[in-house]
Design a protein around this motif. Structure first.
Motif, PDB file in Angstrom:
ATOM      1  N   LEU A 109      61.452  71.265  24.492  1.00  0.00           N
ATOM      2  CA  LEU A 109      61.290  69.946  24.721  1.00  0.00           C
ATOM      3  C   LEU A 109      60.254  69.637  22.767  1.00  0.00           C
ATOM      4  O   LEU A 109      60.216  70.639  22.743  1.00  0.00           O
ATOM      5  CB  LEU A 109      59.524  70.543  25.167  1.00  0.00           C
ATOM      6  CG  LEU A 109      59.940  70.661  27.289  1.00  0.00           C
ATOM      7  CD1 LEU A 109      58.789  70.407  27.355  1.00  0.00           C
ATOM      8  CD2 LEU A 109      60.753  69.512  27.723  1.00  0.00           C
ATOM      9  N   GLU A 113      55.575  67.046  23.707  1.00  0.00           N
ATOM     10  CA  GLU A 113      55.346  67.088  24.916  1.00  0.00           C
ATOM     11  C   GLU A 113      54.439  68.906  25.201  1.00  0.00           C
ATOM     12  O   GLU A 113      54.082  68.519  26.568  1.00  0.00           O
ATOM     13  CB  GLU A 113      57.112  67.249  25.718  1.00  0.00           C
ATOM     14  CG  GLU A 113      57.326  66.078  25.477  1.00  0.00           C
ATOM     15  CD  GLU A 113      58.659  65.846  26.028  1.00  0.00           C
ATOM     16  OE1 GLU A 113      59.418  65.779  26.855  1.00  0.00           O
ATOM     17  OE2 GLU A 113      59.392  66.125  24.513  1.00  0.00           O
ATOM     18  N   GLN A 114      55.604  69.599  24.398  1.00  0.00           N
ATOM     19  CA  GLN A 114      54.284  70.830  24.905  1.00  0.00           C
ATOM     20  C   GLN A 114      53.129  70.844  24.131  1.00  0.00           C
ATOM     21  O   GLN A 114      51.969  71.689  25.334  1.00  0.00           O
ATOM     22  CB  GLN A 114      55.141  71.962  24.041  1.00  0.00           C
ATOM     23  CG  GLN A 114      56.332  71.818  24.039  1.00  0.00           C
ATOM     24  CD  GLN A 114      57.054  72.816  23.414  1.00  0.00           C
ATOM     25  OE1 GLN A 114      57.079  74.118  23.559  1.00  0.00           O
ATOM     26  NE2 GLN A 114      57.940  72.847  22.663  1.00  0.00           N
ATOM     27  N   LEU A 115      52.418  69.329  23.688  1.00  0.00           N
ATOM     28  CA  LEU A 115      50.957  70.131  23.124  1.00  0.00           C
ATOM     29  C   LEU A 115      50.165  69.152  24.202  1.00  0.00           C
ATOM     30  O   LEU A 115      49.623  69.558  25.095  1.00  0.00           O
ATOM     31  CB  LEU A 115      50.588  69.145  21.802  1.00  0.00           C
ATOM     32  CG  LEU A 115      50.285  69.828  20.837  1.00  0.00           C
ATOM     33  CD1 LEU A 115      50.812  69.458  19.746  1.00  0.00           C
ATOM     34  CD2 LEU A 115      49.519  70.895  20.482  1.00  0.00           C
ATOM     35  N   ASP A 117      51.138  68.329  27.889  1.00  0.00           N
ATOM     36  CA  ASP A 117      51.596  69.268  28.601  1.00  0.00           C
ATOM     37  C   ASP A 117      50.289  70.533  29.362  1.00  0.00           C
ATOM     38  O   ASP A 117      48.997  70.173  30.395  1.00  0.00           O
ATOM     39  CB  ASP A 117      52.847  69.279  29.117  1.00  0.00           C
ATOM     40  CG  ASP A 117      53.220  70.781  28.465  1.00  0.00           C
ATOM     41  OD1 ASP A 117      52.804  71.251  27.710  1.00  0.00           O
ATOM     42  OD2 ASP A 117      54.770  70.906  29.107  1.00  0.00           O
ATOM     43  N   ALA A 118      49.797  70.729  27.872  1.00  0.00           N
ATOM     44  CA  ALA A 118      48.547  71.983  27.873  1.00  0.00           C
ATOM     45  C   ALA A 118      47.054  71.248  28.348  1.00  0.00           C
ATOM     46  O   ALA A 118      46.710  71.627  29.758  1.00  0.00           O
ATOM     47  CB  ALA A 118      48.432  72.612  26.914  1.00  0.00           C
TER      48      ALA A 118
ATOM     49  N   LYS B 229      49.038  78.189  29.469  1.00  0.00           N
ATOM     50  CA  LYS B 229      48.489  76.942  29.477  1.00  0.00           C
ATOM     51  C   LYS B 229      48.248  76.586  31.400  1.00  0.00           C
ATOM     52  O   LYS B 229      47.497  75.340  30.774  1.00  0.00           O
ATOM     53  CB  LYS B 229      49.695  76.156  29.164  1.00  0.00           C
ATOM     54  CG  LYS B 229      50.300  76.704  27.687  1.00  0.00           C
ATOM     55  CD  LYS B 229      50.309  75.217  26.991  1.00  0.00           C
ATOM     56  CE  LYS B 229      51.898  74.877  26.970  1.00  0.00           C
ATOM     57  NZ  LYS B 229      52.861  73.413  26.110  1.00  0.00           N
ATOM     58  N   LEU B 231      50.324  74.899  33.124  1.00  0.00           N
ATOM     59  CA  LEU B 231      51.204  74.595  33.864  1.00  0.00           C
ATOM     60  C   LEU B 231      51.275  75.030  35.875  1.00  0.00           C
ATOM     61  O   LEU B 231      51.575  76.312  35.877  1.00  0.00           O
ATOM     62  CB  LEU B 231      52.234  73.996  33.194  1.00  0.00           C
ATOM     63  CG  LEU B 231      53.031  73.959  31.512  1.00  0.00           C
ATOM     64  CD1 LEU B 231      54.329  74.004  30.823  1.00  0.00           C
ATOM     65  CD2 LEU B 231      51.193  72.875  31.187  1.00  0.00           C
ATOM     66  N   ARG B 235      56.604  72.216  37.040  1.00  0.00           N
ATOM     67  CA  ARG B 235      57.019  71.984  36.186  1.00  0.00           C
ATOM     68  C   ARG B 235      57.348  73.308  34.905  1.00  0.00           C
ATOM     69  O   ARG B 235      58.386  72.860  34.531  1.00  0.00           O
ATOM     70  CB  ARG B 235      56.003  71.460  35.172  1.00  0.00           C
ATOM     71  CG  ARG B 235      55.756  71.090  33.924  1.00  0.00           C
ATOM     72  CD  ARG B 235      54.440  70.161  33.133  1.00  0.00           C
ATOM     73  NE  ARG B 235      55.296  69.754  32.170  1.00  0.00           N
ATOM     74  CZ  ARG B 235      55.320  68.274  31.347  1.00  0.00           C
ATOM     75  NH1 ARG B 235      55.375  68.082  33.058  1.00  0.00           N
ATOM     76  NH2 ARG B 235      55.470  68.194  30.653  1.00  0.00           N
ATOM     77  N   TYR B 240      60.827  74.143  31.294  1.00  0.00           N
ATOM     78  CA  TYR B 240      60.187  75.205  30.655  1.00  0.00           C
ATOM     79  C   TYR B 240      61.962  76.697  31.198  1.00  0.00           C
ATOM     80  O   TYR B 240      62.542  76.873  30.255  1.00  0.00           O
ATOM     81  CB  TYR B 240      58.932  76.342  30.889  1.00  0.00           C
ATOM     82  CG  TYR B 240      58.475  75.078  29.776  1.00  0.00           C
ATOM     83  CD1 TYR B 240      57.904  73.922  30.725  1.00  0.00           C
ATOM     84  CD2 TYR B 240      58.013  75.511  28.708  1.00  0.00           C
ATOM     85  CE1 TYR B 240      56.702  73.408  29.798  1.00  0.00           C
ATOM     86  CE2 TYR B 240      57.326  74.977  28.091  1.00  0.00           C
ATOM     87  CZ  TYR B 240      56.460  74.025  28.894  1.00  0.00           C
ATOM     88  OH  TYR B 240      55.394  73.248  27.842  1.00  0.00           O
ATOM     89  N   ARG B 243      65.471  73.801  32.465  1.00  0.00           N
ATOM     90  CA  ARG B 243      66.089  73.220  31.666  1.00  0.00           C
ATOM     91  C   ARG B 243      66.858  73.933  30.418  1.00  0.00           C
ATOM     92  O   ARG B 243      68.124  73.602  29.865  1.00  0.00           O
ATOM     93  CB  ARG B 243      65.384  72.370  31.160  1.00  0.00           C
ATOM     94  CG  ARG B 243      65.597  70.886  29.599  1.00  0.00           C
ATOM     95  CD  ARG B 243      66.177  70.403  29.973  1.00  0.00           C
ATOM     96  NE  ARG B 243      66.157  69.387  29.150  1.00  0.00           N
ATOM     97  CZ  ARG B 243      65.624  68.566  27.908  1.00  0.00           C
ATOM     98  NH1 ARG B 243      64.408  68.168  29.355  1.00  0.00           N
ATOM     99  NH2 ARG B 243      65.881  67.767  27.809  1.00  0.00           N
ATOM    100  N   PRO B 319      68.266  69.376  22.157  1.00  0.00           N
ATOM    101  CA  PRO B 319      68.166  68.705  20.518  1.00  0.00           C
ATOM    102  C   PRO B 319      68.609  69.777  19.811  1.00  0.00           C
ATOM    103  O   PRO B 319      68.606  68.507  18.348  1.00  0.00           O
ATOM    104  CB  PRO B 319      66.204  68.681  20.506  1.00  0.00           C
ATOM    105  CG  PRO B 319      65.723  70.396  21.771  1.00  0.00           C
ATOM    106  CD  PRO B 319      67.178  70.068  22.905  1.00  0.00           C
TER     107      PRO B 319
END
Lengths: 323, 326, 325
Positions: A109, A113-115, A117-118, B229, B231, B235, B240, B243, B319
């Motif tokens: 990600l 995106e990671q910032l 979603d927090a 976090k 989430l 998700r 995480y 994927r 990526p």
């Protein structure tokens, strides 16, 4: 407890189950952190400092658990908090920076995106607002906003760790727990990260628990210091005082040791021997077998952490005369 | 882009290796099977003789390297010779009839088993403490040890022979008009059991790979960070954990696919399903070497292309691969 | 090292079950002459009876014809001056009975005896292929991984190429060209198609080990390459090599059964695969003779499962993350 206390650990015991029994990595730790304070925790690997950090964050996993004691965060006991309470508290109240940012960032990600979603996990804001918050936070750690699209592997080690710091601070928590945040970085980058943390603390006013094996680094940046050995705090006090004159022989050894150039396999220059196995602790003082000053008494009974002068305490029989 | 070109180069080279194996195999075999075959067959029509010569380089005046060049040229021009067993049909024509059946059967069942197996693997790792998870893992590990063809026999015996739920073999009802609704229905009816055989036998491989990958990924720090976090679990599980865990699965597609295709071929043999596998079975029994060779080439080429596609998919999912960092 | 490894295997529940199943099958294979009621290729039992009084002799000479649908003699006897030889032919395609608990095949062979004897060939082909492939892969990966450079480039390139060439079609084509005598050709064919899998896995393990501190230290201290390879790297590859051995043995067993089922093996050999071949050729399925084709497949699946179970345990031992919490 006064209103100024951010976090208080009361006789905290934590560890993990193994086939050979429960390994108590944190063994009766009492610590207090005032609002805005910078507390450094030092010790060799295996002294329980990381277990302590994960316990404070409620992130102990696998076989690890808090055995007894209390973690009071703003007066609320987190040991008895439910999963839902933890979920709401983490990242808004307290956040964490891990040792290796490479491992702490999801490789597939983008940073943005990671910032984001927090933010979305805790605040009902639009995508655009969340992005704006993320850009603002990245700017605070000197990272250009167009880095939002970058993936972790496209950043340098120092940048990754700054992204992690931005991610930890994105919801403006009151407490930042940092577990060896600079160990994986080279000395120059390490320095810049440390300065960045100091600067951000000025600006945002959060408290910090900073964990490392590098005591000489800690005395520079901390307000207060705790030195841990084999699951126990062996010396505690203002960083200044510890710098001027460490009381515990272990602290002295740590001060004299130098970080090794080969990275993680650090050999403590000042102290002979290895940390004891937690399942086979020596009788008496846990440090006695390695202590150059140990006397007979040290091998017979364990010293308690007792006041030793102004604001300071130490767990060593050799400081009996000061008591 | 560099990654893409490297994979493309690898694809072309492996295709070339497959071609070369195909050329040298009959020429290197001890005991000269071609001579034996020639001895057995009487009054061979000249076309068939040519085909034999092409396949084995028999009494060819040309030196081996020249034969090889000619072979490559013939292959590129799509000239694979004439089938022995279906003389005078060119083997390419035989393949044209068989390929759609195989592509449909294997394509659908492989994709289905990948999706189901990977999904079950994700869940089995996510809820690994539960009894159901261990039971699923156990059952599929057991099934994975079955020989495909035997599992096919068992399904035929119980579902087709005893319970008469499905036809026993073949790919369609012979009496139905080709292309009619009844015919298509019969195709479906005939396809279910072989597809089920391939699916159920191969789910275990995907499941176990994905489960182990997931368990490894779940121990990573970024999962912990995602939890911290706050989430939503869904998700974390998808973006995480899964994927990241699926990347080695897609990369490992190569190995698993080669097995599944092998299993699928034998499944066709058991069900007399008129695809490439059954054709190979008939070719082997009739010693139809030109047909065998083109079938081997076709299967190798399809597996190689499928792998190439998997490599491209990884490029989109990861990526790091896109940037050539891995 | 190996002893400690085996001890851990025995202490793990999964692998213990696996080892017990595998052990049981190996025992059956070794004791086949004792366990199997008849030799695998027997279609009759001959008994020699000393001549008794004439009165009973007449009875014994009588030739019996079995039930009408089987057009063959089940009993026949020849009498000479001193003794009488009674030949008891086994019924053909018989259902399970007390005399033949899994029935008989088209030639009257006792299927239970074939199953027991067949375990010898199936286990031998599986385990010896597994062993051979693992040894080849170990050698290749050590050379390739430790030496690096051009040697590594060449070996790993060919490994990667052969890895994606589908094994079974390759085996089928090779097998179709050669005449099978005994089981050696099958083992060779299986080896040819299997070697890339363990080679790739073991090579990456060598690369990992090569970069571990203890190996680096030895290398910088100027230890001989042979010392580093055999004393430091090899012992750390035992668990992963064992896992590959079992995985490859299982693959080989399945591959052998498949080739034989298609009729590409030596059909004169008695193995689980050839029993299935004869069952298929004789339409066992559509005559409802489940006792003919179910047991060999189950036997393969059981041995295969024992390999899988042992490998589960090895995975858990070498990867702590997989361990049960």
């Amino acid at each position: 407890m006064d209103g100024n206390t951010m976090l208080e650990l009361i006789d905290l015991r934590a560890g993990y189950d193994t086939v050979r029994g429960f390994v108590r990595a944190v063994d009766g730790v009492n610590l207090r952190l005032k609002s805005g304070e910078f507390l450094g925790i030092a010790g060799e690997s295996g002294c329980g400092k990381s277990t302590l950090a994960y316990a404070i964050m409620g992130l102990l996993r696998d076989q690890a658990r808090v055995e007894s004691g209390a973690i009071l965060f703003k007066g609320r006991d987190l040991v008895r908090a439910s999963a839902e309470e933890w979920k709401q508290l983490r990242w808004t109240g307290m956040a964490m920076v891990f040792q290796s940012a490479m491992n702490a960032l999801n490789p597939v990600l983008s940073v943005g995106e990671q910032l984001v979603d927090a933010i979305h996990a805790h605040r009902k804001v639009s995508e655009a607002e969340a992005r704006a918050m993320a850009v603002e936070m990245l700017a605070l750690v000197d990272i250009n906003g167009d880095r939002l699209k970058s993936y972790p592997h496209q950043l340098s080690g120092g940048m990754r760790q700054r992204v992690m710091i931005a991610m930890a601070l994105i919801l403006k928590p009151d407490l930042l727990v940092m577990d060896e945040p600079t160990t994986a970085l080279d000395v120059v980058v390490q320095r810049s990260i440390i300065e960045k943390i100091a600067e951000l603390r000025e600006k945002l006013g959060f408290s910090v628990i900073f964990i490392t094996h590098d005591l000489s680094l800690l005395v520079e940046i901390s307000d207060t210091l705790a030195v841990m050995y084999a699951g126990k705090v062996c010396e505690y006090g203002p960083a200044r005082g510890l710098f001027d004159g460490p009381l515990h022989p272990y602290s002295r050894g740590l001060m004299n040791s130098f970080p090794s150039l080969t990275g993680p396999i650090t050999r403590m220059g000042g102290i002979e021997g290895r940390t004891p196995e937690l399942l086979a602790l020596p009788p008496g003082c846990r440090f006695a077998p390695r202590c150059p000053e140990a006397v007979e008494r040290c091998r017979e009974a364990e010293p308690a952490l007792l006041p030793a002068g102004a604001d300071r305490s130490c767990a060593c029989w050799l400081h009996g005369e000061t008591r | 882009m560099k990654y893409f070109l490297r994979k493309l180069g690898m694809l072309l080279f492996t295709l070339f290796v497959a071609l070369t194996i195909n050329f040298f195999l009959p020429r290197l075999m001890p005991g000269d099977p071609a001579q034996a075959l020639l001895g057995k067959m009487e009054n061979i029509p000249p076309e068939q003789l040519d085909s034999l010569r092409a396949a084995f380089g028999l009494d060819s005046q040309e030196p081996l390297p020249l034969q090889y060049v000619h072979y490559l040229g013939n292959t590129l021009r799509g000239n694979f010779g004439v089938s022995f067993s279906r003389f005078p049909m060119p083997v390419a024509e035989v393949m044209r009839i068989a390929i759609p059946w195989t592509l449909a059967l294997m394509g659908i069942s492989t994709i289905l088993s990948f999706i189901i197996g990977t999904g079950l693997g994700i869940l089995a790792a996510w809820r690994r403490e539960t009894r159901l998870a261990s039971l699923t893992v156990g059952v599929f590990s057991f099934i994975r040890s079955f020989p495909y063809f035997w599992f096919g026999l068992v399904l035929i015996y119980f579902l087709a022979f005893k319970l008469r739920l499905f036809p026993i073999g073949g790919a369609y009802a012979v009496e139905a008009t080709r292309g009619s609704a009844a015919w298509w229905l019969s195709v479906l009816d005939h396809g279910i059991l072989p597809a089920l055989t391939i699916c159920i036998s191969s789910i275990g491989a995907w499941l176990l790979t994905m489960r182990n990958n997931m368990i490894n990924v779940l121990a990573e720090d970024y999962i912990l960070v995602a939890m911290a976090k706050g989430l939503p679990l869904r998700r974390i599980r998808s973006l995480y954990a899964a994927r990241n865990a699926i990347l080695p699965s897609v990369t490992g597609f190569a190995m698993s696919l080669a097995f599944i295709v092998g299993g699928g071929l034998v499944t066709e043999m058991v069900f007399s399903y008129p695809g490439v596998g059954y054709m190979l079975y008939q070719a082997v029994n009739a010693k139809d070497y030109p047909l065998m060779q083109i079938i081997f080439l076709f299967i190798a080429a399809s597996v190689l292309v499928a792998n190439f596609i998997a490599d491209i998919v990884v490029m989109f999912l990861d990526p790091r691969v896109r940037d050539g960092a891995k | 090292m190996i002893k400690g490894f085996l001890r851990t295997l025995v202490s793990n529940g999964k692998s213990l079950v696996g080892l017990l199943i595998l052990g049981a099958f190996i025992l059956i294979a070794l004791l086949a002459p004792i366990i199997a009621p008849y030799p695998p290729k027997a279609d009759r039992v001959e008994t020699v009876v000393a001549l008794g009084p004439p009165a009973t002799n007449e009875e014994q000479i009588k030739e019996e014809t079995p039930s009408a649908d089987l057009d063959i003699l089940t009993y026949r006897s020849t009498t000479t001056k001193d003794y009488q030889k009674v030949i008891h032919y086994f019924p053909l395609r018989a259902k399970p009975s007390a005399a033949h608990i899994l029935g008989t095949d088209q030639a009257g062979h006792d299927l239970f005896s074939q199953l027991v004897w067949g375990s010898r060939v199936s286990l031998f082909v599986g385990l010896s292929t597994g062993l051979f492939v693992t040894l080849v892969a170990l050698a290749l990966s050590l050379v390739s991984g430790y030496l690096g450079g051009i040697v590594d480039d060449v070996i790993s390139f060919f490994t990667n190429v052969m890895l994606v060439i589908p094994g079974l079609p390759l085996m089928i084509v090779i097998a179709a060209y050669i005449t099978m005598r005994g089981v050696a050709p099958i083992i060779i064919i299986l080896c040819i198609s299997e070697w890339p899998y363990p080679t790739r896995l073991l090579r990456s393990q060598v690369l990992t080990l090569k970069n571990r501190d203890f190996v680096r230290v030895s290398a910088s201290l100027g230890e001989r390459t042979s010392f580093i390879v055999f004393r430091e790297i090899l012992p750390n590859m035992i668990s992963i090599a064992m896992a590959e051995f079992f995985a490859m043995s299982m693959l080989a067993m399945l591959g052998e059964a498949t080739l034989e089922f298609i009729g590409l093996g030596n059909v004169a050999v008695v193995s689980w695969g050839t029993i299935l071949f004869w069952a298929q050729t004789n339409g066992a399925l559509l005559s409802g003779a489940w006792w003919w084709f179910l047991p060999p497949g189950l036997a393969i699946a059981l041995v295969g499962t024992s390999f899988v179970l042992i490998n589960f345990a090895i995975d858990e031992i070498s990867n702590p993350r997989l361990r049960k919490r």
